[in-house]
Design a protein around this motif. Structure first.
Motif, mmCIF file in Angstrom:
data_model
loop_
_atom_site.group_PDB
_atom_site.id
_atom_site.type_symbol
_atom_site.label_atom_id
_atom_site.label_comp_id
_atom_site.label_asym_id
_atom_site.label_seq_id
_atom_site.Cartn_x
_atom_site.Cartn_y
_atom_site.Cartn_z
ATOM 1 N N ASN A 1 0.850 -1.195 0.000
ATOM 2 C CA ASN A 1 0.000 0.000 0.000
ATOM 3 C C ASN A 1 0.885 1.243 0.000
ATOM 4 O OD1 ASN A 1 -2.752 -0.296 -0.246
ATOM 5 N ND2 ASN A 1 -3.074 -0.765 1.918
ATOM 6 N N VAL B 1 -2.894 -3.661 -4.653
ATOM 7 C CA VAL B 1 -3.716 -4.869 -4.492
ATOM 8 C C VAL B 1 -4.809 -4.597 -3.471
ATOM 9 C CG1 VAL B 1 -3.684 -7.293 -3.742
ATOM 10 C CG2 VAL B 1 -1.690 -6.329 -4.923
ATOM 11 N N SER B 2 -6.018 -4.919 -3.804
ATOM 12 C CA SER B 2 -7.086 -4.834 -2.806
ATOM 13 C C SER B 2 -7.772 -6.171 -2.661
ATOM 14 C CB SER B 2 -8.130 -3.789 -3.203
ATOM 15 O OG SER B 2 -9.167 -3.775 -2.231
ATOM 16 N N GLY B 3 -8.210 -6.432 -1.444
ATOM 17 C CA GLY B 3 -9.007 -7.636 -1.211
ATOM 18 C C GLY B 3 -8.650 -8.363 0.065
ATOM 19 N N GLY B 4 -7.656 -7.811 0.776
ATOM 20 C CA GLY B 4 -7.270 -8.464 2.023
ATOM 21 C C GLY B 4 -6.702 -9.845 1.749
ATOM 22 N N LYS C 1 -5.606 3.198 -6.098
ATOM 23 C CA LYS C 1 -5.850 2.349 -4.913
ATOM 24 C C LYS C 1 -6.042 3.209 -3.665
ATOM 25 C CE LYS C 1 -6.035 -1.252 -2.142
ATOM 26 N NZ LYS C 1 -5.577 -0.956 -0.851
ATOM 27 N N HIS D 1 -9.470 4.309 -3.791
ATOM 28 C CA HIS D 1 -10.297 3.146 -3.414
ATOM 29 C C HIS D 1 -10.406 3.083 -1.892
ATOM 30 C CE1 HIS D 1 -10.412 -0.940 -1.776
ATOM 31 N NE2 HIS D 1 -11.196 -1.278 -2.785
ATOM 32 N N ASN D 2 -9.276 3.237 -1.219
ATOM 33 C CA ASN D 2 -9.300 3.143 0.243
ATOM 34 C C ASN D 2 -10.041 4.317 0.877
ATOM 35 O OD1 ASN D 2 -7.730 0.894 -0.203
ATOM 36 N ND2 ASN D 2 -6.404 1.282 1.555
ATOM 37 N N GLU E 1 -13.439 3.437 0.579
ATOM 38 C CA GLU E 1 -13.664 2.359 1.572
ATOM 39 C C GLU E 1 -13.933 2.969 2.962
ATOM 40 O OE1 GLU E 1 -10.597 -0.847 1.548
ATOM 41 O OE2 GLU E 1 -10.283 -0.309 3.638
ATOM 42 N N TYR E 2 -13.120 3.963 3.337
ATOM 43 C CA TYR E 2 -13.314 4.625 4.639
ATOM 44 C C TYR E 2 -14.723 5.222 4.714
ATOM 45 C CZ TYR E 2 -8.468 4.869 6.530
ATOM 46 O OH TYR E 2 -7.239 4.592 7.071
ATOM 47 N N GLN F 1 -6.208 3.180 11.950
ATOM 48 C CA GLN F 1 -6.040 3.550 10.535
ATOM 49 C C GLN F 1 -4.556 3.495 10.183
ATOM 50 O OE1 GLN F 1 -6.955 7.707 9.608
ATOM 51 N NE2 GLN F 1 -7.279 8.084 11.789
ATOM 52 N N LYS F 2 -4.327 3.071 8.931
ATOM 53 C CA LYS F 2 -2.929 2.977 8.494
ATOM 54 C C LYS F 2 -2.519 4.152 7.636
ATOM 55 C CE LYS F 2 -2.553 -2.043 8.513
ATOM 56 N NZ LYS F 2 -3.677 -2.516 7.660
ATOM 57 N N GLY F 3 -3.469 4.974 7.190
ATOM 58 C CA GLY F 3 -3.051 6.200 6.511
ATOM 59 C C GLY F 3 -3.570 6.448 5.113
ATOM 60 N N THR F 4 -4.099 5.422 4.449
ATOM 61 C CA THR F 4 -4.495 5.653 3.050
ATOM 62 C C THR F 4 -5.717 6.571 2.928
ATOM 63 O OG1 THR F 4 -5.561 3.501 3.205
ATOM 64 C CG2 THR F 4 -3.492 3.582 2.017
ATOM 65 N N ARG G 1 -12.803 8.621 12.511
ATOM 66 C CA ARG G 1 -11.876 7.673 13.159
ATOM 67 C C ARG G 1 -11.049 8.401 14.213
ATOM 68 N NH1 ARG G 1 -9.662 2.948 9.063
ATOM 69 N NH2 ARG G 1 -11.552 2.771 7.842
ATOM 70 N N ILE H 1 -12.214 -4.592 -1.494
ATOM 71 C CA ILE H 1 -13.031 -4.408 -0.291
ATOM 72 C C ILE H 1 -14.335 -3.649 -0.592
ATOM 73 C CG2 ILE H 1 -13.031 -3.404 2.061
ATOM 74 C CD1 ILE H 1 -11.094 -5.774 1.730
HETATM 75 C C1 6PG Z 1 -7.804 -3.440 0.694
HETATM 76 C C2 6PG Z 1 -7.749 -2.723 2.011
HETATM 77 C C3 6PG Z 1 -6.381 -2.835 2.586
HETATM 78 C C4 6PG Z 1 -6.307 -2.577 4.062
HETATM 79 C C5 6PG Z 1 -6.537 -1.151 4.402
HETATM 80 C C6 6PG Z 1 -6.905 -0.983 5.844
HETATM 81 O O1 6PG Z 1 -8.159 -2.785 -0.260
HETATM 82 O O2 6PG Z 1 -7.497 -4.628 0.663
HETATM 83 O O3 6PG Z 1 -8.068 -1.387 1.842
HETATM 84 O O4 6PG Z 1 -5.558 -2.034 1.828
HETATM 85 O O5 6PG Z 1 -7.181 -3.395 4.742
HETATM 86 O O6 6PG Z 1 -5.344 -0.480 4.148
HETATM 87 O O7 6PG Z 1 -6.723 0.331 6.093
HETATM 88 P P1 6PG Z 1 -6.854 0.965 7.497
HETATM 89 O O8 6PG Z 1 -6.018 0.151 8.441
HETATM 90 O O9 6PG Z 1 -6.329 2.338 7.314
HETATM 91 O O10 6PG Z 1 -8.310 0.883 7.834
#
Ligand code: 6PG
Length: 509
Positions: A113, A137-140, A210, A213-214, A217-218, A287-290, A315, A395
């Motif tokens: 990421n 890549v997304s999808g965990g 991506k 996308h995140n 997602e948030y 949160q990781k920052g995206t 958050r 996600i």
């Molecule tokens: C994805 C997710 C993945 C991750 C997030 C979590 O698309 O697979 O988005 O990238 O789970 O980075 O982000 P936070 O920890 O910031 O919620």
């Protein structure tokens, strides 16, 4: 010599949760992997899982103990994939690969990421040493294992060498229904359908997409959380009842992975406390920052994404747990509303429409942000294509993405999703309920920042005249910043001597 030693097809570095899953996905698709991690236990775990999944048949994952060994196991020009934490570890691995003898036409693909500007810098920095390519890549973990959504970017020549690999391991969509083709058994990858992997563009375009996308997602997650909060606190519904509502919603226009997992979470029970599991989870979001990067980029580009930013703020506010607990003793809430059962049922219906309209706004913001970034950086982003690769694997996958793809197919130059006739009509039909849901939440004192920021965005975007005329006058009053008049051609700036009773006006430029 090197060619004789070669016994693998692809090198893989970084065998954490995502790396191991991607490695096994590649192996399922017929690639032999030279796998390395600084932690030998992770290498052993990847090999053990490979053996377990293939019942001890010929290995597909070959463990390596050094970067040089990975290189030696690959035919040249090589393809190496990195799945290491974003930031300094990516550069550390790149430097070690240079020391180990990587060559100029070898490709190194970063799948972490990463911040997109780091990707741009790396492409430049490693030019001539190897080809740095990126694929977000997304999808965990599950997506990586059985089919992620992939957002590749970099040199188009490099893309031609990895395209077939990415299309093999990506999630697939049934072209007739627009829905994911689900298959989750090891060794049996989905071969049919449209792969969720298209070339996004040069430099860090894939990582930028991506990132957005995140951000979406948030926003999507926060909107669902606000709906849950309103039902839990405002309507006094039990988590299992809310789960049933989410399951119902998940059969219609709100059908999405995030809705599905939220429904599952809400019906999960905690054996330790004998309570719903969700009620024993501390209400402090990580949160990781995206999401933050997306909000920052929207501010920098002047491309409004208030619902995404609000989700980041939500958050941060949740993180002030101790302060909130103290404030709850001091600050008053409004008097609770007396609601009949019929009121509650109606409120749930209002909420459905509120969630749907706000979701359209959040996606509209994300797509408009990408369009602004594309203009700024000279990228040719294919928005219908991006919506399509988000229909499965990632996600935010949802049936909704099919409608977005269709909107951009109708008009590639769509300035904003809100003005697509289909979406405009949907909001028109549901906006009264959206407004009522927010009004009720406000009266009840239930915070719904994402739902209401989306409404303010909608109302601002659809309004021909905003109060920025007064704002410009204020700026000119205290700072002589000038303003444009709406009755002369644009581009001419004027300033008024506000303190002077005659208020003479001068043209500045
Ligand atoms: C994805 C997710 C993945 C991750 C997030 C979590 O698309 O697979 O988005 O990238 O789970 O980075 O982000 P936070 O920890 O910031 O919620």
């Amino acid at each position: 010599m090197e060619q004789q030693q070669a016994q693998c097809d692809i090198g893989f570095i970084g065998l954490g949760v995502m790396g191991k899953s991607l490695t096994l996905n590649l192996a399922d698709n017929g690639y032999r992997i030279a796998a390395f991690d600084l932690d030998p236990a992770k290498v052993a775990a990847a090999q053990a899982q490979d053996q377990a999944e293939t019942d001890g048949a010929a290995p597909r994952v070959f463990g390596c103990t050094a970067f040089a060994e990975v290189l030696a196991k690959l035919p040249t020009p090589r393809i190496l994939i990195l799945s290491v934490p974003a930031g300094a570890p990516v550069d550390n691995v790149c430097e070690q690969l240079i020391d180990a003898g990587i060559q100029a036409d070898d490709i190194v693909v970063d799948t972490g990421n990463s911040l997109w500007t780091d990707t741009v810098r790396r492409e430049q920095a490693y030019r001539g040493k190897f080809q740095f390519f990126s694929t977000a890549v997304s999808g965990g973990e599950e997506g990586a294992r059985f089919g992620p959504s992939l957002m590749p970017s970099g040199d188009p020549q490099a893309w031609t060498r990895i395209e077939s690999i990415w299309q093999a391991i990506a999630a697939k969509v049934d072209p007739l229904t627009g829905k994911p083709i689900e298959r989750k058994e090891p060794g049996n990858p989905v071969k049919e359908g449209e792969p969720c992997a298209i070339y996004i563009g040069p430099n860090g375009a894939g990582h930028y997409v991506k990132m957005v996308h995140n951000g979406i997602e948030y926003a999507d997650m926060q909107l669902i959380c606000e709906a849950y909060h309103l039902m839990r606190q405002g309507l006094g519904m039990a988590p299992v009842e809310i789960s049933a509502v989410f399951r119902r919603w998940n059969r219609g226009v709100l059908d999405s992975y995030l809705m599905e997992i939220s429904a599952e979470v809400l019906e999960s029970w905690d054996g330790l406390s004998d309570r719903p599991l969700v009620e024993v989870i501390l209400d402090k979001a990580g949160q990781k920052g995206t999401g933050l990067w997306t909000a920052v980029s929207s501010l920098e580009l002047g491309a409004p994404a208030p619902t995404i930013a609000q989700a980041v703020y939500a958050r941060a506010l949740s993180g002030l747990k101790e302060e909130r607990v103290a404030a709850s003793e001091v600050l008053s809430a409004p008097k609770p509303l007396e609601l009949s059962e019929a009121d509650k049922i109606q409120m749930v219906d209002l909420l459905h429409d509120a969630l749907y309209c706000a979701k359209i706004c959040a996606y509209a913001q994300g797509f408009q942000l990408m369009a602004t970034a594309a203009k700024e950086h000279g990228w040719q982003l294919d928005f219908a294509g991006i919506a399509k690769i988000w229909r499965a694997g990632c996600i935010i996958r949802a049936v909704f993405l099919q409608s977005i793809a269709e909107a951009y197919k109708r008009n590639e130059q769509l300035p904003n999703l809100l003005v697509d006739p289909v979406f405009a009509h949907k909001i028109d039909r549901h906006q009264a309920n959206w407004r009522m849901a927010i009004a009720h939440a406000t009266v009840m004192g239930i915070p719904c920042g994402a739902l209401s920021s989306a409404l303010a965005y909608y109302d601002s975007y659809r309004t021909a005249t905003l109060p920025a005329n007064l704002l410009q006058a204020q700026r000119d009053y205290f700072g002589a910043h000038g303003f444009e008049r709406n009755d002369v051609p644009t581009g001419k700036r004027f300033h008024v001597q506000w303190g002077d009773v005659n208020r003479p006006m001068v043209m500045i430029d």
